[in-house]
Design a protein around this motif. Structure first.
Motif, short mmCIF file in Angstrom:
data_model
loop_
_atom_site.label_atom_id
_atom_site.label_comp_id
_atom_site.label_asym_id
_atom_site.label_seq_id
_atom_site.Cartn_x
_atom_site.Cartn_y
_atom_site.Cartn_z
N THR A 38 19.91 -7.14 8.13
CA THR A 38 20.23 -7.83 6.89
C THR A 38 21.01 -6.90 5.96
O THR A 38 20.87 -5.68 6.03
N ASP A 39 21.82 -7.47 5.11
CA ASP A 39 22.63 -6.69 4.18
C ASP A 39 21.79 -6.29 2.97
O ASP A 39 21.26 -7.18 2.28
N PRO A 40 21.67 -5.00 2.70
CA PRO A 40 20.83 -4.57 1.57
C PRO A 40 21.36 -5.06 0.22
O PRO A 40 20.57 -5.36 -0.68
N HIS A 41 22.67 -5.20 0.10
CA HIS A 41 23.24 -5.69 -1.16
C HIS A 41 22.84 -7.14 -1.40
O HIS A 41 22.49 -7.52 -2.52
N GLU A 88 0.82 -1.21 0.00
CA GLU A 88 0.00 0.00 0.00
C GLU A 88 0.85 1.26 0.00
O GLU A 88 0.33 2.36 -0.21
N ARG A 89 2.15 1.10 0.25
CA ARG A 89 3.06 2.24 0.31
C ARG A 89 4.38 1.81 -0.30
O ARG A 89 4.88 0.72 -0.04
N ARG A 90 4.93 2.67 -1.17
CA ARG A 90 6.20 2.39 -1.83
C ARG A 90 7.35 2.86 -0.95
O ARG A 90 7.28 3.91 -0.33
N LEU A 91 8.41 2.06 -0.90
CA LEU A 91 9.61 2.45 -0.17
C LEU A 91 10.56 3.18 -1.10
O LEU A 91 10.72 2.80 -2.26
N ASP A 92 11.22 4.21 -0.58
CA ASP A 92 12.30 4.80 -1.35
C ASP A 92 13.61 4.12 -0.93
O ASP A 92 13.64 3.30 -0.01
N VAL A 93 14.69 4.44 -1.59
CA VAL A 93 15.97 3.78 -1.36
C VAL A 93 16.45 3.99 0.08
O VAL A 93 16.92 3.05 0.73
N ALA A 94 16.33 5.20 0.59
CA ALA A 94 16.79 5.49 1.95
C ALA A 94 15.99 4.67 2.97
O ALA A 94 16.56 4.13 3.93
N GLU A 95 14.68 4.56 2.77
CA GLU A 95 13.86 3.76 3.67
C GLU A 95 14.25 2.29 3.60
O GLU A 95 14.34 1.61 4.63
N PHE A 96 14.48 1.80 2.40
CA PHE A 96 14.91 0.41 2.21
C PHE A 96 16.19 0.14 3.00
O PHE A 96 16.29 -0.87 3.71
N LEU A 97 17.15 1.04 2.90
CA LEU A 97 18.41 0.87 3.62
C LEU A 97 18.21 0.88 5.13
O LEU A 97 18.77 0.06 5.86
N GLU A 98 17.38 1.80 5.62
CA GLU A 98 17.09 1.87 7.06
C GLU A 98 16.40 0.60 7.55
O GLU A 98 16.71 0.10 8.64
N ILE A 99 15.49 0.09 6.77
CA ILE A 99 14.78 -1.13 7.15
C ILE A 99 15.74 -2.31 7.20
O ILE A 99 15.71 -3.10 8.14
N CYS A 100 16.58 -2.43 6.20
CA CYS A 100 17.57 -3.50 6.20
C CYS A 100 18.45 -3.43 7.44
O CYS A 100 18.70 -4.45 8.10
N ARG A 101 18.92 -2.23 7.77
CA ARG A 101 19.75 -2.07 8.98
C ARG A 101 18.97 -2.47 10.23
O ARG A 101 19.51 -3.15 11.10
N ALA A 102 17.72 -2.05 10.32
CA ALA A 102 16.91 -2.34 11.50
C ALA A 102 16.65 -3.84 11.65
O ALA A 102 16.58 -4.36 12.76
N ILE A 103 16.52 -4.53 10.52
CA ILE A 103 16.31 -5.97 10.54
C ILE A 103 17.62 -6.70 10.81
O ILE A 103 17.63 -7.78 11.40
#
Length: 79
Positions: A65-68, A48-63
C-alpha cells in the motif's frame, strides 16, 4: 499528548490492519515479509507498541500500500 493514543495514530493503525486484511495477509505472513515475528505485528495492531516512521514505511511496502495514500486517508477522517 501520547502519539500511541492519539486519534490520528489510531486511524492509521486501523487503516494498516484493514490494508493487511485486504491484501489477504495474516499477521504471520506480514511478519515474515518484514523479517520479524508475528508478535511484532500483533503488538502494533493492538496498540501495545508504537510504530516509528521507518517501520510504518516498511509495513506499507510489505503490505503493498502507498504510505502517502494511507496518511491522506487518515487525515481525511480527522475531526
Amino acid at each position: 499528548m501520547s502519539s500511541l493514543r492519539s486519534e490520528l495514530y489510531q486511524r492509521i493503525i486501523t487503516l494498516l490492519v484493514q490494508a493487511r486484511k485486504d491484501a489477504g495477509l495474516t499477521q504471520v505472513e506480514l511478519g515474515n515479509r518484514l523479517g520479524l515475528r508475528q508478535t511484532f505485528v500483533s503488538k502494533f495492531e493492538l496498540g501495545e507498541r508504537r510504530l516509528d516512521v521507518a517501520e510504518f514505511l516498511e509495513i506499507c511496502r510489505a503490505i503493498g500500500t502507498d504510505p502517502h495514500d494511507m496518511i491522506r486517508a487518515a487525515e481525511t477522517n480527522e475531526s
